[in-house]
Design a protein around this motif. Structure first.
Motif, PDB file in Angstrom:
ATOM      1  N   SER A 148       0.865  -1.172   0.000  1.00  0.00           N
ATOM      2  CA  SER A 148       0.000   0.000   0.000  1.00  0.00           C
ATOM      3  C   SER A 148       0.907   1.228   0.000  1.00  0.00           C
ATOM      4  O   SER A 148       1.841   1.311   0.790  1.00  0.00           O
ATOM      5  N   THR A 149       0.635   2.168  -0.895  1.00  0.00           N
ATOM      6  CA  THR A 149       1.474   3.380  -0.931  1.00  0.00           C
ATOM      7  C   THR A 149       1.334   4.147   0.385  1.00  0.00           C
ATOM      8  O   THR A 149       2.280   4.785   0.834  1.00  0.00           O
ATOM      9  N   ASN A 150       0.148   4.068   1.007  1.00  0.00           N
ATOM     10  CA  ASN A 150      -0.009   4.757   2.288  1.00  0.00           C
ATOM     11  C   ASN A 150       0.909   4.158   3.351  1.00  0.00           C
ATOM     12  O   ASN A 150       1.489   4.889   4.157  1.00  0.00           O
TER      13      ASN A 150
ATOM     14  N   GLY B 116      -4.140  -2.599  -1.110  1.00  0.00           N
ATOM     15  CA  GLY B 116      -4.625  -1.221  -1.117  1.00  0.00           C
ATOM     16  C   GLY B 116      -5.740  -1.061  -0.085  1.00  0.00           C
ATOM     17  O   GLY B 116      -6.611  -1.922   0.022  1.00  0.00           O
ATOM     18  N   ARG B 117      -5.673   0.022   0.665  1.00  0.00           N
ATOM     19  CA  ARG B 117      -6.639   0.209   1.746  1.00  0.00           C
ATOM     20  C   ARG B 117      -7.598   1.348   1.451  1.00  0.00           C
ATOM     21  O   ARG B 117      -7.208   2.384   0.933  1.00  0.00           O
ATOM     22  N   GLY B 118      -8.868   1.129   1.766  1.00  0.00           N
ATOM     23  CA  GLY B 118      -9.879   2.169   1.621  1.00  0.00           C
ATOM     24  C   GLY B 118     -10.260   2.725   2.987  1.00  0.00           C
ATOM     25  O   GLY B 118      -9.709   2.297   4.005  1.00  0.00           O
ATOM     26  N   ARG B 119     -11.205   3.648   2.998  1.00  0.00           N
ATOM     27  CA  ARG B 119     -11.652   4.205   4.275  1.00  0.00           C
ATOM     28  C   ARG B 119     -12.415   3.153   5.064  1.00  0.00           C
ATOM     29  O   ARG B 119     -12.927   2.203   4.518  1.00  0.00           O
ATOM     30  N   MET B 120     -12.502   3.340   6.347  1.00  0.00           N
ATOM     31  CA  MET B 120     -13.278   2.486   7.247  1.00  0.00           C
ATOM     32  C   MET B 120     -12.907   1.008   7.111  1.00  0.00           C
ATOM     33  O   MET B 120     -13.777   0.138   7.107  1.00  0.00           O
TER      34      MET B 120
ATOM     35  N   LYS C 293     -18.100   6.224  -8.723  1.00  0.00           N
ATOM     36  CA  LYS C 293     -16.848   6.623  -8.087  1.00  0.00           C
ATOM     37  C   LYS C 293     -15.662   6.531  -9.045  1.00  0.00           C
ATOM     38  O   LYS C 293     -15.444   5.520  -9.689  1.00  0.00           O
ATOM     39  N   ILE C 294     -14.894   7.620  -9.093  1.00  0.00           N
ATOM     40  CA  ILE C 294     -13.711   7.652  -9.955  1.00  0.00           C
ATOM     41  C   ILE C 294     -12.454   7.778  -9.104  1.00  0.00           C
ATOM     42  O   ILE C 294     -11.358   7.442  -9.547  1.00  0.00           O
ATOM     43  N   CYS C 295     -12.620   8.266  -7.868  1.00  0.00           N
ATOM     44  CA  CYS C 295     -11.469   8.479  -6.986  1.00  0.00           C
ATOM     45  C   CYS C 295     -11.868   8.344  -5.524  1.00  0.00           C
ATOM     46  O   CYS C 295     -12.956   8.765  -5.125  1.00  0.00           O
ATOM     47  N   GLY C 296     -10.977   7.744  -4.740  1.00  0.00           N
ATOM     48  CA  GLY C 296     -11.168   7.677  -3.297  1.00  0.00           C
ATOM     49  C   GLY C 296      -9.935   8.243  -2.604  1.00  0.00           C
ATOM     50  O   GLY C 296      -8.824   8.172  -3.139  1.00  0.00           O
ATOM     51  N   ILE C 297     -10.134   8.828  -1.434  1.00  0.00           N
ATOM     52  CA  ILE C 297      -9.034   9.451  -0.708  1.00  0.00           C
ATOM     53  C   ILE C 297      -9.002   8.916   0.724  1.00  0.00           C
ATOM     54  O   ILE C 297     -10.032   8.863   1.392  1.00  0.00           O
ATOM     55  N   LEU C 298      -7.828   8.488   1.142  1.00  0.00           N
ATOM     56  CA  LEU C 298      -7.664   7.974   2.507  1.00  0.00           C
ATOM     57  C   LEU C 298      -6.594   8.806   3.215  1.00  0.00           C
ATOM     58  O   LEU C 298      -5.417   8.734   2.874  1.00  0.00           O
ATOM     59  N   THR C 299      -7.035   9.610   4.175  1.00  0.00           N
ATOM     60  CA  THR C 299      -6.106  10.473   4.903  1.00  0.00           C
ATOM     61  C   THR C 299      -5.682   9.776   6.190  1.00  0.00           C
ATOM     62  O   THR C 299      -6.524   9.343   6.967  1.00  0.00           O
ATOM     63  N   GLU C 300      -4.374   9.662   6.396  1.00  0.00           N
ATOM     64  CA  GLU C 300      -3.885   9.069   7.641  1.00  0.00           C
ATOM     65  C   GLU C 300      -2.922  10.054   8.294  1.00  0.00           C
ATOM     66  O   GLU C 300      -2.278  10.847   7.614  1.00  0.00           O
ATOM     67  N   VAL C 301      -2.833   9.979   9.620  1.00  0.00           N
ATOM     68  CA  VAL C 301      -2.098  11.022  10.319  1.00  0.00           C
ATOM     69  C   VAL C 301      -1.270  10.435  11.446  1.00  0.00           C
ATOM     70  O   VAL C 301      -1.602   9.396  11.992  1.00  0.00           O
ATOM     71  N   SER C 302      -0.162  11.116  11.721  1.00  0.00           N
ATOM     72  CA  SER C 302       0.564  10.808  12.935  1.00  0.00           C
ATOM     73  C   SER C 302       0.631  12.102  13.732  1.00  0.00           C
ATOM     74  O   SER C 302       1.026  13.150  13.212  1.00  0.00           O
TER      75      SER C 302
END
Ligand code: BTN
Length: 241
Positions: free
Chosen positions: A11-13, A37-41, A103-112
């Motif tokens: 996963s690039t994330n 590859g990971r999606g939201r939730m 759906k054409i794009c999904g965004i997964l925001t992760e934070v530290s």
């Protein structure tokens, strides 16, 4: 941008999170395919060849509670990039980019974050650029489209990436220098969520009602049938009309 290209990653994330502490802001991790590859939730994100699967490392000095703003900014950048090439993109809260409801794009925001302050943000963006829809699993394919499918032919992914990174940078600069209200206005213009009846699931509850706005913290405002106002900072949204 420092772009790190891989033919395949889990996963690039995940890779972006590993390198983030020592990477400079704006570093991009890119992979042709992702095995995991990971999606939201906690969902899976099918990452077949032909797509653009990337993670952008950002280091904004913002309080953690402002994180959902960054997510809205990313949705605006993707939608604008698509519109600039004639694809009629809309944003579904919080940050799915749809074309004609697909759906054409999904965004997964992760934070530290430490003590409530953001250390780094990994903005994972998956765009079905030249993805062949038959390559997708049935249940995903039904609700998906790709750029190639919308404009009738495959496009050059390198120049698309360049336009996307440019647009992301413009939006990010605006986010850091301007009032957030300006971004909320643009988001609302690009979104097809406001005014719709929605069902939003959060880790703790299900809220049904009409989406009426976005707060200055980036939360979705939903009015339920008793006219009670709910401000939802994160969740999964479905349209019920
Ligand atoms: C969603 O809509 O559920 C979000 C999907 C995000 C997918 C992208 S692809 C690049 C990055 N790496 C991942 O594992 N996920 C994101």
């Amino acid at each position: 941008n420092d772009v790190r290209y891989y033919s395949e990653l889990e996963s690039t994330n995940s890779t972006a999170r590993e390198i983030a502490p020592s990477a400079s802001e704006g570093t991009v991790v890119l992979a042709e395919t992702q095995k995991n590859g990971r999606g939201r939730m906690g969902t899976e994100w099918q990452s077949v060849p032909g797509g653009l699967w990337l993670s952008l490392i950002l280091k904004p000095s913002i309080p953690l509670e402002n994180l959902s703003k960054v997510t809205l900014v990313a949705g605006i950048a993707v939608a604008n990039t698509l519109r600039n090439m004639g694809v009629d993109a809309h944003i579904k809260w919080p940050n799915d980019v749809l074309v004609k409801g697909k759906k054409i794009c999904g965004i997964l925001t992760e934070v530290s974050a430490e003590i409530g302050k953001v250390d780094y943000v990994v903005l994972g963006i998956g765009i079905n650029v030249n993805v062949k829809l038959p390559d997708l699993k049935d249940d995903i394919r039904r609700d998906s489209t790709s750029i190639a499918n919308e404009i009738g032919k495959p496009i050059d992914r390198t120049s698309f990436l360049a336009s996307l990174l440019y647009e992301l940078e413009q939006q990010y600069i605006r986010f850091k220098t301007r009032q957030f209200a300006e971004i909320v206005d643009e988001w609302i213009n690009l979104s097809d969520t406001i005014g719709r009846n929605v069902k939003v699931t959060t880790p703790i509850k299900l809220i049904e009602g009409k989406a009426v706005g976005i707060t200055e913290k980036g939360a979705l405002v939903v009015l339920d049938k008793n006219n009670k106002k709910h401000e939802i900072i994160a969740g999964n949204c479905r349209y019920s009309d």
